[in-house]
Design a protein around this motif. Sequence first.
Motif, PDB file in Angstrom:
ATOM      1  N   ALA A 250       3.147   5.371   3.620  1.00 20.97           N
ATOM      2  CA  ALA A 250       2.257   5.898   2.589  1.00 20.97           C
ATOM      3  C   ALA A 250       0.980   5.070   2.509  1.00 20.97           C
ATOM      4  O   ALA A 250      -0.126   5.616   2.359  1.00 20.97           O
ATOM      5  CB  ALA A 250       2.971   5.903   1.237  1.00 20.97           C
ATOM      6  N   LEU A 251       1.108   3.757   2.624  1.00 24.54           N
ATOM      7  CA  LEU A 251      -0.065   2.882   2.568  1.00 24.54           C
ATOM      8  C   LEU A 251      -0.988   3.087   3.765  1.00 24.54           C
ATOM      9  O   LEU A 251      -2.199   2.901   3.660  1.00 24.54           O
ATOM     10  CB  LEU A 251       0.370   1.419   2.489  1.00 24.54           C
ATOM     11  CG  LEU A 251       0.720   0.853   1.119  1.00 24.54           C
ATOM     12  CD1 LEU A 251       1.020  -0.634   1.213  1.00 24.54           C
ATOM     13  CD2 LEU A 251      -0.402   1.095   0.114  1.00 24.54           C
ATOM     14  N   LYS A 252      -0.409   3.463   4.897  1.00 25.61           N
ATOM     15  CA  LYS A 252      -1.249   3.735   6.066  1.00 25.61           C
ATOM     16  C   LYS A 252      -2.150   4.938   5.813  1.00 25.61           C
ATOM     17  O   LYS A 252      -3.263   5.010   6.334  1.00 25.61           O
ATOM     18  CB  LYS A 252      -0.368   3.972   7.298  1.00 25.61           C
ATOM     19  CG  LYS A 252       0.305   2.708   7.828  1.00 25.61           C
ATOM     20  CD  LYS A 252       1.147   3.005   9.060  1.00 25.61           C
ATOM     21  CE  LYS A 252       1.824   1.741   9.573  1.00 25.61           C
ATOM     22  NZ  LYS A 252       2.666   2.011  10.774  1.00 25.61           N
ATOM     23  N   LEU A 253      -1.644   5.879   5.035  1.00 26.49           N
ATOM     24  CA  LEU A 253      -2.427   7.069   4.709  1.00 26.49           C
ATOM     25  C   LEU A 253      -3.370   6.827   3.538  1.00 26.49           C
ATOM     26  O   LEU A 253      -4.423   7.453   3.442  1.00 26.49           O
ATOM     27  CB  LEU A 253      -1.491   8.235   4.384  1.00 26.49           C
ATOM     28  CG  LEU A 253      -0.650   8.746   5.549  1.00 26.49           C
ATOM     29  CD1 LEU A 253       0.356   9.785   5.065  1.00 26.49           C
ATOM     30  CD2 LEU A 253      -1.538   9.344   6.636  1.00 26.49           C
ATOM     31  N   ASP A 254      -2.972   5.939   2.647  1.00 27.62           N
ATOM     32  CA  ASP A 254      -3.799   5.614   1.475  1.00 27.62           C
ATOM     33  C   ASP A 254      -3.558   4.150   1.131  1.00 27.62           C
ATOM     34  O   ASP A 254      -2.598   3.807   0.453  1.00 27.62           O
ATOM     35  CB  ASP A 254      -3.428   6.513   0.294  1.00 27.62           C
ATOM     36  CG  ASP A 254      -4.269   6.219  -0.949  1.00 27.62           C
ATOM     37  OD1 ASP A 254      -5.164   5.348  -0.882  1.00 27.62           O
ATOM     38  OD2 ASP A 254      -4.016   6.853  -1.995  1.00 27.62           O
ATOM     39  N   LYS A 255      -4.443   3.284   1.635  1.00 24.60           N
ATOM     40  CA  LYS A 255      -4.229   1.845   1.486  1.00 24.60           C
ATOM     41  C   LYS A 255      -4.299   1.381   0.037  1.00 24.60           C
ATOM     42  O   LYS A 255      -3.854   0.270  -0.281  1.00 24.60           O
ATOM     43  CB  LYS A 255      -5.245   1.067   2.322  1.00 24.60           C
ATOM     44  CG  LYS A 255      -6.696   1.235   1.862  1.00 24.60           C
ATOM     45  CD  LYS A 255      -7.628   0.418   2.745  1.00 24.60           C
ATOM     46  CE  LYS A 255      -9.080   0.556   2.289  1.00 24.60           C
ATOM     47  NZ  LYS A 255     -10.002  -0.256   3.135  1.00 24.60           N
ATOM     48  N   ASN A 256      -4.836   2.218  -0.843  1.00 25.19           N
ATOM     49  CA  ASN A 256      -4.931   1.859  -2.261  1.00 25.19           C
ATOM     50  C   ASN A 256      -3.962   2.656  -3.125  1.00 25.19           C
ATOM     51  O   ASN A 256      -4.134   2.728  -4.343  1.00 25.19           O
ATOM     52  CB  ASN A 256      -6.364   2.073  -2.759  1.00 25.19           C
ATOM     53  CG  ASN A 256      -7.358   1.146  -2.086  1.00 25.19           C
ATOM     54  OD1 ASN A 256      -7.083  -0.037  -1.916  1.00 25.19           O
ATOM     55  ND2 ASN A 256      -8.491   1.684  -1.679  1.00 25.19           N
ATOM     56  N   SER A 257      -2.959   3.247  -2.504  1.00 21.78           N
ATOM     57  CA  SER A 257      -1.983   4.034  -3.259  1.00 21.78           C
ATOM     58  C   SER A 257      -1.252   3.149  -4.261  1.00 21.78           C
ATOM     59  O   SER A 257      -0.455   2.282  -3.871  1.00 21.78           O
ATOM     60  CB  SER A 257      -0.966   4.675  -2.310  1.00 21.78           C
ATOM     61  OG  SER A 257       0.138   5.197  -3.030  1.00 21.78           O
ATOM     62  N   PRO A 258      -1.490   3.322  -5.557  1.00 23.31           N
ATOM     63  CA  PRO A 258      -0.842   2.436  -6.543  1.00 23.31           C
ATOM     64  C   PRO A 258       0.671   2.581  -6.546  1.00 23.31           C
ATOM     65  O   PRO A 258       1.389   1.595  -6.741  1.00 23.31           O
ATOM     66  CB  PRO A 258      -1.460   2.877  -7.878  1.00 23.31           C
ATOM     67  CG  PRO A 258      -1.982   4.256  -7.636  1.00 23.31           C
ATOM     68  CD  PRO A 258      -2.372   4.309  -6.203  1.00 23.31           C
ATOM     69  N   GLU A 259       1.165   3.810  -6.323  1.00 24.35           N
ATOM     70  CA  GLU A 259       2.615   4.005  -6.309  1.00 24.35           C
ATOM     71  C   GLU A 259       3.258   3.265  -5.136  1.00 24.35           C
ATOM     72  O   GLU A 259       4.313   2.648  -5.288  1.00 24.35           O
ATOM     73  CB  GLU A 259       2.955   5.493  -6.242  1.00 24.35           C
ATOM     74  CG  GLU A 259       2.597   6.276  -7.493  1.00 24.35           C
ATOM     75  CD  GLU A 259       1.129   6.663  -7.547  1.00 24.35           C
ATOM     76  OE1 GLU A 259       0.645   7.028  -8.635  1.00 24.35           O
ATOM     77  OE2 GLU A 259       0.461   6.583  -6.495  1.00 24.35           O
ATOM     78  N   SER A 260       2.627   3.333  -3.979  1.00 26.47           N
ATOM     79  CA  SER A 260       3.169   2.654  -2.798  1.00 26.47           C
ATOM     80  C   SER A 260       3.223   1.152  -3.029  1.00 26.47           C
ATOM     81  O   SER A 260       4.212   0.488  -2.710  1.00 26.47           O
ATOM     82  CB  SER A 260       2.313   2.961  -1.575  1.00 26.47           C
ATOM     83  OG  SER A 260       2.142   4.343  -1.404  1.00 26.47           O
TER      84      SER A 260
END
Length: 266
Positions: free
Chosen positions: A107-117
Amino acid sequence: MSSSQASRIFALGLASIIFVGAVSVSGQATDQQQTTTPPLVSLTTGTPQELEKQGDTMRSQKRYLDAIDYYAAAIKLQPTALLWNKEGIALLFLTRQKDAQKCFEQALKLDKNSPESLNNLGFIAQMQKNYGKAIKYYNKALVARPNSATFHYNLGAAYFAKHDFDKATTEYRQAYALDNDIFQRVSKMGVMAQTSSPEDRAAFSFMVAKMYAQAGDFERSLEYLRRAMEEGYKGIDKVYTAPEFASLRTDPRFADLMAQKPASLQ
Protein backbone atom coordinates in the motif's frame (compact mmCIF):
# COMPACT_ATOMS: atom_id res chain seq x y z
CA MET A 1 1.60 -17.16 29.73
CA SER A 2 -0.22 -19.96 27.90
CA SER A 3 -0.65 -19.97 24.12
CA SER A 4 -4.40 -19.47 24.51
CA GLN A 5 -3.82 -16.41 26.71
CA ALA A 6 -1.35 -15.02 24.18
CA SER A 7 -3.86 -15.53 21.36
CA ARG A 8 -6.56 -13.76 23.36
CA ILE A 9 -4.26 -10.82 24.09
CA PHE A 10 -3.41 -10.54 20.39
CA ALA A 11 -7.03 -10.69 19.31
CA LEU A 12 -8.16 -8.06 21.80
CA GLY A 13 -5.16 -5.86 21.04
CA LEU A 14 -6.02 -6.12 17.37
CA ALA A 15 -9.58 -5.07 18.08
CA SER A 16 -8.51 -2.10 20.13
CA ILE A 17 -5.90 -0.83 17.70
CA ILE A 18 -6.26 -2.06 14.17
CA PHE A 19 -10.02 -2.33 13.92
CA VAL A 20 -10.35 1.30 14.93
CA GLY A 21 -7.79 2.09 12.28
CA ALA A 22 -9.73 -0.03 9.82
CA VAL A 23 -12.74 2.22 10.21
CA SER A 24 -10.63 5.17 9.12
CA VAL A 25 -9.21 3.19 6.18
CA SER A 26 -12.48 3.23 4.28
CA GLY A 27 -13.55 6.71 5.32
CA GLN A 28 -17.09 5.40 5.17
CA ALA A 29 -19.59 3.73 7.52
CA THR A 30 -18.20 0.96 9.69
CA ASP A 31 -18.78 -2.66 8.75
CA GLN A 32 -21.09 -3.15 11.73
CA GLN A 33 -23.46 -0.53 10.36
CA GLN A 34 -24.35 -2.69 7.35
CA THR A 35 -27.89 -3.94 7.69
CA THR A 36 -28.32 -5.97 4.50
CA THR A 37 -26.16 -8.58 2.76
CA PRO A 38 -25.72 -7.96 -0.97
CA PRO A 39 -25.91 -10.88 -3.44
CA LEU A 40 -22.70 -12.89 -3.70
CA VAL A 41 -20.36 -11.40 -6.31
CA SER A 42 -18.40 -13.63 -8.68
CA LEU A 43 -14.65 -13.60 -8.09
CA THR A 44 -14.08 -13.84 -11.83
CA THR A 45 -16.64 -11.43 -13.26
CA GLY A 46 -17.15 -8.81 -10.54
CA THR A 47 -15.89 -5.25 -10.93
CA PRO A 48 -13.23 -3.96 -8.53
CA GLN A 49 -15.88 -1.97 -6.68
CA GLU A 50 -18.21 -4.99 -6.39
CA LEU A 51 -15.39 -7.24 -5.23
CA GLU A 52 -14.29 -4.71 -2.61
CA LYS A 53 -17.81 -4.33 -1.28
CA GLN A 54 -18.24 -8.12 -1.09
CA GLY A 55 -14.91 -8.34 0.73
CA ASP A 56 -16.14 -5.76 3.24
CA THR A 57 -19.28 -7.82 3.80
CA MET A 58 -17.26 -10.99 4.36
CA ARG A 59 -14.99 -9.21 6.80
CA SER A 60 -17.96 -7.87 8.76
CA GLN A 61 -19.16 -11.48 9.04
CA LYS A 62 -15.69 -12.54 10.26
CA ARG A 63 -15.22 -14.64 7.13
CA TYR A 64 -11.69 -13.37 6.78
CA LEU A 65 -10.40 -15.96 4.30
CA ASP A 66 -13.26 -15.16 1.94
CA ALA A 67 -12.66 -11.43 2.43
CA ILE A 68 -9.02 -11.90 1.48
CA ASP A 69 -10.03 -13.70 -1.71
CA TYR A 70 -12.28 -10.83 -2.75
CA TYR A 71 -9.76 -8.12 -1.92
CA ALA A 72 -7.06 -10.03 -3.81
CA ALA A 73 -9.33 -10.35 -6.85
CA ALA A 74 -10.08 -6.62 -6.74
CA ILE A 75 -6.37 -5.83 -6.45
CA LYS A 76 -5.61 -7.83 -9.61
CA LEU A 77 -8.03 -5.64 -11.52
CA GLN A 78 -7.29 -2.29 -9.88
CA PRO A 79 -4.57 -2.18 -7.21
CA THR A 80 -5.01 0.64 -4.70
CA ALA A 81 -3.54 1.44 -1.30
CA LEU A 82 -7.03 1.14 0.15
CA LEU A 83 -7.46 -2.44 -1.07
CA TRP A 84 -4.01 -3.53 0.08
CA ASN A 85 -4.81 -2.09 3.51
CA LYS A 86 -8.10 -3.94 3.70
CA GLU A 87 -6.49 -7.24 2.74
CA GLY A 88 -3.80 -6.64 5.34
CA ILE A 89 -6.37 -6.01 8.06
CA ALA A 90 -8.19 -9.24 7.22
CA LEU A 91 -4.87 -11.09 7.41
CA LEU A 92 -4.20 -9.56 10.81
CA PHE A 93 -7.44 -10.98 12.15
CA LEU A 94 -6.06 -14.37 11.15
CA THR A 95 -2.84 -13.48 13.05
CA ARG A 96 -0.83 -13.66 9.83
CA GLN A 97 1.39 -10.72 10.70
CA LYS A 98 4.08 -11.23 8.06
CA ASP A 99 1.55 -11.46 5.23
CA ALA A 100 -0.31 -8.44 6.58
CA GLN A 101 2.92 -6.47 6.78
CA LYS A 102 3.61 -7.19 3.10
CA CYS A 103 0.16 -5.85 2.23
CA PHE A 104 0.70 -2.61 4.14
CA GLU A 105 4.11 -2.21 2.51
CA GLN A 106 2.51 -2.69 -0.92
CA ALA A 107 0.00 0.00 0.00
CA LEU A 108 2.85 2.39 0.82
CA LYS A 109 4.42 1.72 -2.57
CA LEU A 110 1.22 3.02 -4.15
CA ASP A 111 0.80 5.88 -1.68
CA LYS A 112 3.88 6.67 0.38
CA ASN A 113 1.86 9.01 2.60
CA SER A 114 -1.03 6.64 3.25
CA PRO A 115 -1.87 7.32 6.92
CA GLU A 116 -3.67 4.00 7.31
CA SER A 117 -0.70 2.04 5.98
CA LEU A 118 1.68 3.86 8.30
CA ASN A 119 -0.63 3.35 11.26
CA ASN A 120 -1.06 -0.35 10.55
CA LEU A 121 2.67 -0.91 10.09
CA GLY A 122 3.07 0.80 13.44
CA PHE A 123 0.73 -1.76 14.92
CA ILE A 124 2.77 -4.61 13.42
CA ALA A 125 5.93 -3.16 14.95
CA GLN A 126 4.18 -2.75 18.29
CA MET A 127 3.04 -6.38 18.29
CA GLN A 128 6.68 -7.31 17.67
CA LYS A 129 7.56 -5.16 20.70
CA ASN A 130 9.64 -2.88 18.49
CA TYR A 131 8.19 0.21 20.11
CA GLY A 132 10.71 2.65 18.68
CA LYS A 133 9.81 1.59 15.16
CA ALA A 134 6.10 1.72 16.00
CA ILE A 135 6.46 5.27 17.29
CA LYS A 136 8.16 6.35 14.05
CA TYR A 137 5.32 4.91 11.99
CA TYR A 138 2.63 6.49 14.17
CA ASN A 139 4.35 9.87 13.99
CA LYS A 140 4.49 9.62 10.20
CA ALA A 141 0.80 8.72 10.15
CA LEU A 142 0.09 11.81 12.24
CA VAL A 143 2.02 14.01 9.82
CA ALA A 144 -0.36 12.79 7.11
CA ARG A 145 -3.43 13.05 9.34
CA PRO A 146 -2.68 15.18 12.44
CA ASN A 147 -6.22 15.27 13.78
CA SER A 148 -6.73 11.52 14.05
CA ALA A 149 -7.72 10.58 17.59
CA THR A 150 -6.99 6.95 16.74
CA PHE A 151 -3.40 7.66 15.70
CA HIS A 152 -2.74 9.73 18.81
CA TYR A 153 -4.22 6.92 20.91
CA ASN A 154 -2.00 4.33 19.18
CA LEU A 155 1.08 6.51 19.67
CA GLY A 156 0.17 6.85 23.32
CA ALA A 157 -0.11 3.06 23.59
CA ALA A 158 3.38 2.65 22.14
CA TYR A 159 4.85 5.17 24.58
CA PHE A 160 2.94 3.47 27.39
CA ALA A 161 4.43 0.11 26.44
CA LYS A 162 7.86 1.72 26.76
CA HIS A 163 6.82 3.04 30.18
CA ASP A 164 7.32 6.59 28.91
CA PHE A 165 4.23 7.68 30.81
CA ASP A 166 4.66 11.43 30.31
CA LYS A 167 4.61 11.16 26.52
CA ALA A 168 1.87 8.53 26.70
CA THR A 169 -0.27 10.88 28.76
CA THR A 170 0.32 13.72 26.29
CA GLU A 171 -0.86 11.57 23.37
CA TYR A 172 -3.82 10.15 25.27
CA ARG A 173 -4.92 13.65 26.20
CA GLN A 174 -4.67 14.73 22.57
CA ALA A 175 -6.73 11.71 21.54
CA TYR A 176 -9.31 12.56 24.19
CA ALA A 177 -9.44 16.21 23.06
CA LEU A 178 -10.21 15.07 19.51
CA ASP A 179 -12.67 12.37 20.53
CA ASN A 180 -14.11 12.44 24.05
CA ASP A 181 -15.44 8.91 23.63
CA ILE A 182 -12.29 7.25 22.36
CA PHE A 183 -11.45 5.44 25.59
CA GLN A 184 -14.99 4.14 25.93
CA ARG A 185 -15.14 3.19 22.28
CA VAL A 186 -11.86 1.31 22.34
CA SER A 187 -12.54 -0.14 25.78
CA LYS A 188 -15.56 -2.00 24.45
CA MET A 189 -13.22 -3.82 22.07
CA GLY A 190 -10.56 -4.74 24.61
CA VAL A 191 -8.57 -1.65 25.53
CA MET A 192 -5.01 -2.24 26.74
CA ALA A 193 -5.19 -5.97 26.06
CA GLN A 194 -2.22 -5.34 23.79
CA THR A 195 -0.10 -5.50 26.90
CA SER A 196 0.20 -8.72 28.86
CA SER A 197 1.17 -7.00 32.10
CA PRO A 198 -1.61 -6.65 34.71
CA GLU A 199 0.41 -3.85 36.31
CA ASP A 200 0.41 -1.89 33.06
CA ARG A 201 -3.32 -2.36 32.58
CA ALA A 202 -3.93 -1.13 36.13
CA ALA A 203 -1.66 1.89 35.61
CA PHE A 204 -3.46 2.67 32.35
CA SER A 205 -6.85 2.61 34.08
CA PHE A 206 -5.60 4.99 36.75
CA MET A 207 -4.17 7.32 34.10
CA VAL A 208 -7.50 7.43 32.25
CA ALA A 209 -9.37 8.00 35.53
CA LYS A 210 -7.11 10.98 36.15
CA MET A 211 -7.83 12.46 32.72
CA TYR A 212 -11.57 12.04 33.09
CA ALA A 213 -11.49 13.60 36.56
CA GLN A 214 -9.57 16.60 35.26
CA ALA A 215 -12.11 16.97 32.43
CA GLY A 216 -14.97 16.93 34.94
CA ASP A 217 -16.39 13.60 33.75
CA PHE A 218 -16.72 12.10 37.23
CA GLU A 219 -18.81 9.12 36.22
CA ARG A 220 -16.20 7.78 33.82
CA SER A 221 -13.40 8.70 36.20
CA LEU A 222 -15.00 6.60 38.91
CA GLU A 223 -15.48 3.76 36.45
CA TYR A 224 -11.77 3.69 35.64
CA LEU A 225 -10.79 4.10 39.29
CA ARG A 226 -12.80 0.98 40.03
CA ARG A 227 -11.01 -0.81 37.22
CA ALA A 228 -7.64 0.29 38.54
CA MET A 229 -8.44 -1.15 41.95
CA GLU A 230 -9.82 -4.37 40.51
CA GLU A 231 -6.68 -4.71 38.39
CA GLY A 232 -4.55 -4.30 41.49
CA TYR A 233 -3.08 -0.83 41.01
CA LYS A 234 -0.56 -0.43 43.81
CA GLY A 235 -0.52 3.37 43.79
CA ILE A 236 -4.23 3.84 44.33
CA ASP A 237 -3.58 6.07 47.38
CA LYS A 238 -2.34 8.75 44.96
CA VAL A 239 -6.02 9.49 44.34
CA TYR A 240 -6.07 11.32 47.69
CA THR A 241 -3.24 13.71 46.77
CA ALA A 242 -3.19 14.08 42.97
CA PRO A 243 -4.52 17.55 42.05
CA GLU A 244 -6.45 16.13 39.07
CA PHE A 245 -8.76 14.35 41.54
CA ALA A 246 -9.34 17.41 43.75
CA SER A 247 -12.90 18.05 42.55
CA LEU A 248 -13.77 14.38 42.36
CA ARG A 249 -12.84 13.94 46.01
CA THR A 250 -15.79 16.17 46.94
CA ASP A 251 -18.23 13.85 45.16
CA PRO A 252 -20.05 11.46 47.56
CA ARG A 253 -19.65 8.66 45.01
CA PHE A 254 -15.89 8.91 45.40
CA ALA A 255 -16.14 8.30 49.13
CA ASP A 256 -18.47 5.37 48.53
CA LEU A 257 -16.11 3.79 46.01
CA MET A 258 -13.06 4.14 48.20
CA ALA A 259 -14.97 2.77 51.18
CA GLN A 260 -15.90 -0.32 49.15
CA LYS A 261 -12.33 -0.86 47.94
CA PRO A 262 -13.18 -3.31 45.14
CA ALA A 263 -11.13 -6.46 45.46
CA SER A 264 -8.24 -6.99 43.11
CA LEU A 265 -8.82 -9.52 40.35
CA GLN A 266 -5.19 -10.60 40.35
